[in-house]
Design an enzyme around this catalytic site. Structure first.
Site, mmCIF file in Angstrom:
data_model
loop_
_atom_site.group_PDB
_atom_site.id
_atom_site.type_symbol
_atom_site.label_atom_id
_atom_site.label_comp_id
_atom_site.label_asym_id
_atom_site.label_seq_id
_atom_site.Cartn_x
_atom_site.Cartn_y
_atom_site.Cartn_z
ATOM 1 N N HIS A 161 41.853 24.715 44.080
ATOM 2 C CA HIS A 161 43.310 25.017 42.958
ATOM 3 C C HIS A 161 43.112 23.882 42.068
ATOM 4 C CE1 HIS A 161 44.709 22.372 45.976
ATOM 5 N NE2 HIS A 161 46.014 22.272 45.404
ATOM 6 N N HIS A 181 45.674 21.614 41.176
ATOM 7 C CA HIS A 181 46.322 20.475 41.235
ATOM 8 C C HIS A 181 45.563 19.195 41.098
ATOM 9 C CE1 HIS A 181 50.066 22.294 43.715
ATOM 10 N NE2 HIS A 181 50.180 22.242 42.322
ATOM 11 N N ASP A 216 45.137 16.276 42.364
ATOM 12 C CA ASP A 216 44.492 15.544 43.188
ATOM 13 C C ASP A 216 43.044 16.238 43.839
ATOM 14 O OD1 ASP A 216 46.224 17.559 44.386
ATOM 15 O OD2 ASP A 216 46.420 16.457 46.194
ATOM 16 N N HIS A 217 43.010 17.449 43.328
ATOM 17 C CA HIS A 217 41.551 18.102 43.716
ATOM 18 C C HIS A 217 40.480 18.369 42.649
ATOM 19 C CE1 HIS A 217 43.031 19.809 47.705
ATOM 20 N NE2 HIS A 217 43.988 19.327 47.194
ATOM 21 N N HIS A 223 49.595 28.701 49.242
ATOM 22 C CA HIS A 223 50.155 27.177 48.663
ATOM 23 C C HIS A 223 51.218 27.831 47.461
ATOM 24 C CE1 HIS A 223 50.152 23.204 47.905
ATOM 25 N NE2 HIS A 223 49.344 23.133 46.870
ATOM 26 N N ASP A 232 45.906 22.594 51.586
ATOM 27 C CA ASP A 232 46.990 22.885 50.642
ATOM 28 C C ASP A 232 47.215 24.517 51.032
ATOM 29 O OD1 ASP A 232 47.250 20.895 48.161
ATOM 30 O OD2 ASP A 232 45.255 20.768 49.257
ATOM 31 N N HIS A 268 43.239 15.799 54.204
ATOM 32 C CA HIS A 268 44.227 15.804 53.098
ATOM 33 C C HIS A 268 45.751 15.285 53.681
ATOM 34 C CE1 HIS A 268 46.741 17.907 49.925
ATOM 35 N NE2 HIS A 268 45.766 17.806 49.228
#
Length: 306
Positions: free
Chosen positions: A61, A63, A65-66, A141, A210, A269
């Site tokens: 996805h 976000h 942090d990914h 998520h 997530d 994670h």
């Protein structure tokens, strides 16, 4: 065999001893990177890995942090004089997101090909490797997010006696063993099913972060040799927070691993507030004994079993 390296195990923000989530998978000369959080290049350097040979990037996805490590990764790949096309896979909006991040990496010496995931589930093979299939499956998520399962199929054993009985020339045995159909100059056709036994157990790897626990994860992870799953919180009193932000606890991940009957699970994670995941492993292992609180750089080689 499949080589697996969990480059980063952090969620939300990188820490001095815990970089953001990324997974590198290698099979038969192909490299697949799932997610590219901040610090992914550092993690790869620590393991002696190069960014240049990455063939496929899959995103769960969008976000930060990914995917926040992507612009720098692309620049490094470009500076390494890469010219081969790069395939990117991700949820709807992939090309728009990547091109926005490429504002600071506008010129690259290689083409980027985009494959957007449609629907709840989508499968595709690696180019030139029909035995290796990647399946993206939707999870739960607070934005559209997918997990990934990789299946390496293993064909049946070559039956020498059958080949001899059918009078198949030895020159064709190798092609048939590779699953290829061959035709002689006389117009006689030989097919792999004439000499191959039943398909044997392959290798299965599943990766999901997530998400709240969901049937789609259990279904797609079923029978996996390795299941890599988010464990955002180890503290039992964080369950409500996990539900609110659509993440999961160690114990919820362990229940899915148990229900999916996987061989081994690596937790990843982690929340920045989770200082020492090992503190909570005793209760987690009561649910699924073969659980490992993974650290950055954890690696293994998944092999065929007889």
């Amino acid at each position: 065999m499949i080589d697996v390296c969990l480059l980063g195990t952090g969620g939300m923000m990188p820490l001095p001893n815990r970089l953001l989530t990324a997974l590198l998978v290698r099979y038969n000369g192909k490299c697949i990177l799932i997610d590219c959080g901040e610090g992914t290049q550092i993690a790869m350097k620590k393991k002696g890995l190069s960014a240049k040979p990455i063939d496929v990037m899959c995103f769960t996805h969008y976000h930060a942090d990914h995917i926040s490590g992507l612009p720098g990764m692309l620049l490094t790949m470009g500076n390494a004089e890469r010219t081969e096309p790069l395939l990117m896979v991700g949820p709807k909006g992939l090309e728009k997101v990547v091109n926005s991040l490429r504002t600071i990496a506008p010129e690259l010496p290689f083409e980027i090909k985009f494959k957007e995931i449609n629907g709840d589930e989508m499968s595709f093979d690696l180019e030139g490797m029909p035995e290796f299939t990647i399946t993206a499956f939707k999870v739960n998520h607070n934005i559209t997010c997918y997990g990934y399962t990789m299946n390496l199929r293993r064909q049946g054993k070559f039956n020498v006696e059958a080949a001899q009985e059918k009078g198949i020339p030895r020159d064709f045995w190798n092609n048939l063993q590779k699953g290829e159909t061959v035709t002689t100059d006389d117009g006689i056709t030989y097919t792999p099913d004439m000499v191959l036994g039943e398909e044997r157990k392959g290798i299965k790897l599943t990766y999901s972060t997530d998400s709240r626990p969901t049937d789609s994860i259990v279904r797609n992870a079923a029978g996996s040799d390795l299941f890599i799953c988010e464990g955002m919180y180890g503290e039992p009193d964080k369950l409500q927070k996990a539900k609110e932000y659509k993440h999961m606890t160690f114990y919820e991940a362990a229940k899915m691993a148990r229900d999916a009957e996987v061989k081994e699970m690596w937790l990843t994670h982690y929340s920045p507030s989770l200082v020492n995941p090992m503190e909570f492993m005793s209760d987690t292992k009561k649910i699924f004994p073969n659980t490992i609180a993974a650290k950055d750089g954890r690696s293994c080689t998944l092999r065929f079993t007889e």
